[in-house]
Design an enzyme around this catalytic site. Structure first.
Site, PDB file in Angstrom:
ATOM      1  N   GLY A 225      -1.544   2.103  10.784  1.00 23.50           N
ATOM      2  CA  GLY A 225      -2.526   1.822   9.735  1.00 23.50           C
ATOM      3  C   GLY A 225      -3.044   0.395   9.811  1.00 23.50           C
ATOM      4  O   GLY A 225      -3.485  -0.174   8.815  1.00 23.50           O
TER       5      GLY A 225
ATOM      6  N   GLN B 103      -7.001  -1.587   4.985  1.00 25.10           N
ATOM      7  CA  GLN B 103      -6.995  -2.814   4.164  1.00 25.10           C
ATOM      8  C   GLN B 103      -5.677  -3.588   4.330  1.00 25.10           C
ATOM      9  O   GLN B 103      -5.673  -4.771   4.679  1.00 25.10           O
ATOM     10  CB  GLN B 103      -7.163  -2.449   2.683  1.00 25.10           C
ATOM     11  CG  GLN B 103      -6.915  -3.640   1.748  1.00 25.10           C
ATOM     12  CD  GLN B 103      -6.891  -3.271   0.279  1.00 25.10           C
ATOM     13  OE1 GLN B 103      -7.874  -3.507  -0.409  1.00 25.10           O
ATOM     14  NE2 GLN B 103      -5.789  -2.738  -0.217  1.00 25.10           N
TER      15      GLN B 103
ATOM     16  N   LEU C 129      -0.114   9.407  13.932  1.00 28.26           N
ATOM     17  CA  LEU C 129       1.080   9.857  13.204  1.00 28.26           C
ATOM     18  C   LEU C 129       1.264  11.373  13.305  1.00 28.26           C
ATOM     19  O   LEU C 129       2.317  11.899  12.957  1.00 28.26           O
ATOM     20  CB  LEU C 129       1.004   9.430  11.735  1.00 28.26           C
ATOM     21  CG  LEU C 129       1.281   7.941  11.498  1.00 28.26           C
ATOM     22  CD1 LEU C 129       0.842   7.522  10.105  1.00 28.26           C
ATOM     23  CD2 LEU C 129       2.771   7.635  11.682  1.00 28.26           C
TER      24      LEU C 129
ATOM     25  N   LEU D 259       2.180   2.024   7.540  1.00 30.56           N
ATOM     26  CA  LEU D 259       1.103   1.991   6.537  1.00 30.56           C
ATOM     27  C   LEU D 259       0.069   3.091   6.780  1.00 30.56           C
ATOM     28  O   LEU D 259      -0.825   3.293   5.959  1.00 30.56           O
ATOM     29  CB  LEU D 259       0.365   0.634   6.577  1.00 30.56           C
ATOM     30  CG  LEU D 259       1.217  -0.630   6.567  1.00 30.56           C
ATOM     31  CD1 LEU D 259       0.324  -1.868   6.506  1.00 30.56           C
ATOM     32  CD2 LEU D 259       2.167  -0.636   5.386  1.00 30.56           C
TER      33      LEU D 259
ATOM     34  N   SER E 259       4.131   4.679  -2.945  1.00 29.43           N
ATOM     35  CA  SER E 259       2.990   4.463  -3.840  1.00 29.43           C
ATOM     36  C   SER E 259       3.326   4.769  -5.290  1.00 29.43           C
ATOM     37  O   SER E 259       4.143   5.668  -5.593  1.00 29.43           O
ATOM     38  CB  SER E 259       1.868   5.410  -3.394  1.00 29.43           C
ATOM     39  OG  SER E 259       0.907   5.556  -4.405  1.00 29.43           O
TER      40      SER E 259
ATOM     41  N   GLU F 118       1.527   6.414  -7.016  1.00 28.46           N
ATOM     42  CA  GLU F 118       1.104   7.810  -7.238  1.00 28.46           C
ATOM     43  C   GLU F 118       2.317   8.738  -7.348  1.00 28.46           C
ATOM     44  O   GLU F 118       2.188   9.861  -7.834  1.00 28.46           O
ATOM     45  CB  GLU F 118       0.205   8.268  -6.090  1.00 28.46           C
ATOM     46  CG  GLU F 118      -1.249   7.901  -6.253  1.00 28.46           C
ATOM     47  CD  GLU F 118      -1.945   8.642  -7.402  1.00 28.46           C
ATOM     48  OE1 GLU F 118      -1.922   9.879  -7.417  1.00 28.46           O
ATOM     49  OE2 GLU F 118      -2.507   7.968  -8.270  1.00 28.46           O
TER      50      GLU F 118
ATOM     51  N   TYR G 152      -1.651  14.187  -2.117  1.00 24.49           N
ATOM     52  CA  TYR G 152      -1.292  12.854  -1.607  1.00 24.49           C
ATOM     53  C   TYR G 152       0.040  12.398  -2.208  1.00 24.49           C
ATOM     54  O   TYR G 152       0.952  11.969  -1.498  1.00 24.49           O
ATOM     55  CB  TYR G 152      -2.403  11.855  -1.947  1.00 24.49           C
ATOM     56  CG  TYR G 152      -2.028  10.407  -1.700  1.00 24.49           C
ATOM     57  CD1 TYR G 152      -2.127   9.840  -0.437  1.00 24.49           C
ATOM     58  CD2 TYR G 152      -1.578   9.594  -2.748  1.00 24.49           C
ATOM     59  CE1 TYR G 152      -1.787   8.502  -0.212  1.00 24.49           C
ATOM     60  CE2 TYR G 152      -1.231   8.266  -2.537  1.00 24.49           C
ATOM     61  CZ  TYR G 152      -1.336   7.722  -1.273  1.00 24.49           C
ATOM     62  OH  TYR G 152      -0.988   6.410  -1.069  1.00 24.49           O
TER      63      TYR G 152
END
Ligand code: NAP
Ligand code: GDD
Length: 348
Positions: A9, A13, A65, A86, A131, A133, A155
């Site tokens: 990743g 960002q 991945l 990431l 996360s 989440e 997710y």
């Protein structure tokens, strides 16, 4: 000898900020990139494409991945001291459209990497990008490392698998493996379909007459928004701790999407209510209404604290996006005047 870090990743960002941090600390950084039909390295180009001072400590390798053999080969060749996982299909709304794919990359991708470590026979430190989440329909406010999970999206479910498999490999194979349970963190490098950046791009483009409207989904959702640069520092700190563990990283403040709009549009002297329309296309089948983290464990054990406030975060993003909009406008003006002079010559 310099420490070697491997980042999946790296083009995202967080990957870009983490790469800067690790290079500053003297690491050799290897990043896994995916083959794509258009360039996807914008966020790290400044680090390895400077012809005057190319940083040879940053190297990119192709892998995915979803592809165990590529992960095995990469680990065998690089033998990293630290791995930061990431890589993910990281968009919550999109995960409802591609649930199986999200499960593969965001969930199973983690175990592919962990298994590759075992197969190659190395014991690097391992960071998993977990996360907030995971908390989804929250069972406690604020959320800590002990709050039970209740994911609300494909997710979130995929991240729950990755969280638990990381804990399992730590306990089963004595691996130094950490979960950073990071709450939302944004920046001038944030993807443009996440709500924060969608707002700061729109506010600045509307200010310069490049856009008329902004279509958004649920304005009542609340998030604990921090600055990405502060958060990648927390990742590194976890990996330097004496014992591997799991940490919540958050600011301890929640703000609604509405407040993000207030703050952003007021910085460009506009009233967002004149430009924003709610569009059901951006609603989610199941919403996460409120996320608010308690990072006191990270403060106590790691000494981590956020540096950038909510207001400063929005200002950083607006300042950056205003410059971007000005460049866009200047390019439009050049194109218009080129067209006008072409028309003039054509007429004579
Ligand atoms: P991001 O900007 O969306 O970056 C995701 C990265 O994953 C990109 O480099 C992407 O590569 C890569 N990727 C996607 N699919 C892949 C695959 N099949 N194989 C290898 N790499 C793949 O995400 P971010 O905001 O930097 O977040 C970094 C990580 O932290 C993610 O795992 C995210 O889920 C998690 N996280 C983020 C936040 C947040 O608020 N930002 C909070 C908690 C956790 P391409 O550039 O090629 O697409
Ligand atoms: N993306 C988006 N677009 N979100 C919107 C919009 C819109 O037009 N309108 C309202 N929202 C609301 C969403 O419904 C959500 O409640 C909130 O804004 C934040 O959405 P996102 O910015 O997409 O972030 P997220 O919270 O769903 O997910 C991000 O943070 C997670 C950590 O909590 C991602 O970075 C995840 O990868 C990360 O794990």
């Amino acid at each position: 000898m310099a420490k070697r870090a491997l980042i999946t990743g790296i083009t995202g960002q967080d990957g870009s900020f983490l790469t800067e941090l690790l290079l500053d600390k003297g690491y050799e950084v290897y990043g896994v990139i995916r083959r794509s039909s258009s360039f996807n390295t914008d966020r790290i180009d400044h680090l390895y494409q400077d012809p005057h001072e190319p940083d040879t400590r940053l190297r990119l390798v192709y892998g995915d991945l979803n592809d165990s053999s590529s992960l095995n080969t990469i680990l065998r060749q690089i033998k990293p001291d630290e791995i930061y996982n990431l890589g993910a299909q990281s968009h919550v709304r999109v995960s409802f459209d591609v649930p199986e794919y999200t499960g593969e990359v965001t969930g199973l991708g983690c175990v592919r990497l962990l298994e590759a470590l075992r197969e190659v026979g190395i014991q690097p430190k391992f960071y998993q990008a977990s996360s907030s989440e995971l908390y989804g329909k929250v069972l406690e406010v604020p959320q800590t490392e002990n709050t039970p999970f209740y994911p609300r999206s494909p997710y979130g479910c995929a991240k729950a698998y990755a969280y638990y498999i990381t804990v399992n490999y730590r306990e089963s194979y004595d691996l130094f493996a950490c979960n950073g349970i990071l709450f939302n963190h944004e920046s001038e490098r944030r993807g443009e379909t996440f709500v924060s950046r969608k707002i700061t791009r729109a506010a600045t483009r509307i200010k310069l007459g490049l856009q008329n409207k902004l279509y958004l989904g649920n304005l009542d959702a609340q998030r604990d928004w921090g600055y990405a640069k502060d958060y990648v520092e927390a990742m590194w700190m976890m990996m330097q701790a004496e014992e591997p563990d799991d940490y919540v990283i958050a600011t301890g403040e929640a703000h609604s999407v509405r407040e993000f709009l207030d703050e952003s549009f007021s910085l460009v002297d506009l009233d967002w209510k004149e430009y924003v329309e709610e569009d059901p296309r951006y609603y989610r089948p199941a919403e996460v209404d409120l996320l608010l983290g308690d990072a006191s464990k990270a403060k106590r054990v790691l000494g981590w604290e956020r540096k950038v406030s909510f207001k400063n975060l929005v200002r950083i993003m607006i300042d950056h996006d205003l410059k971007l909009a000005q460049q866009e406008l200047a390019m439009q003006e050049v194109a218009t005047s080129a067209l006008a002079s072409k028309a003039r010559w054509g007429a004579s």
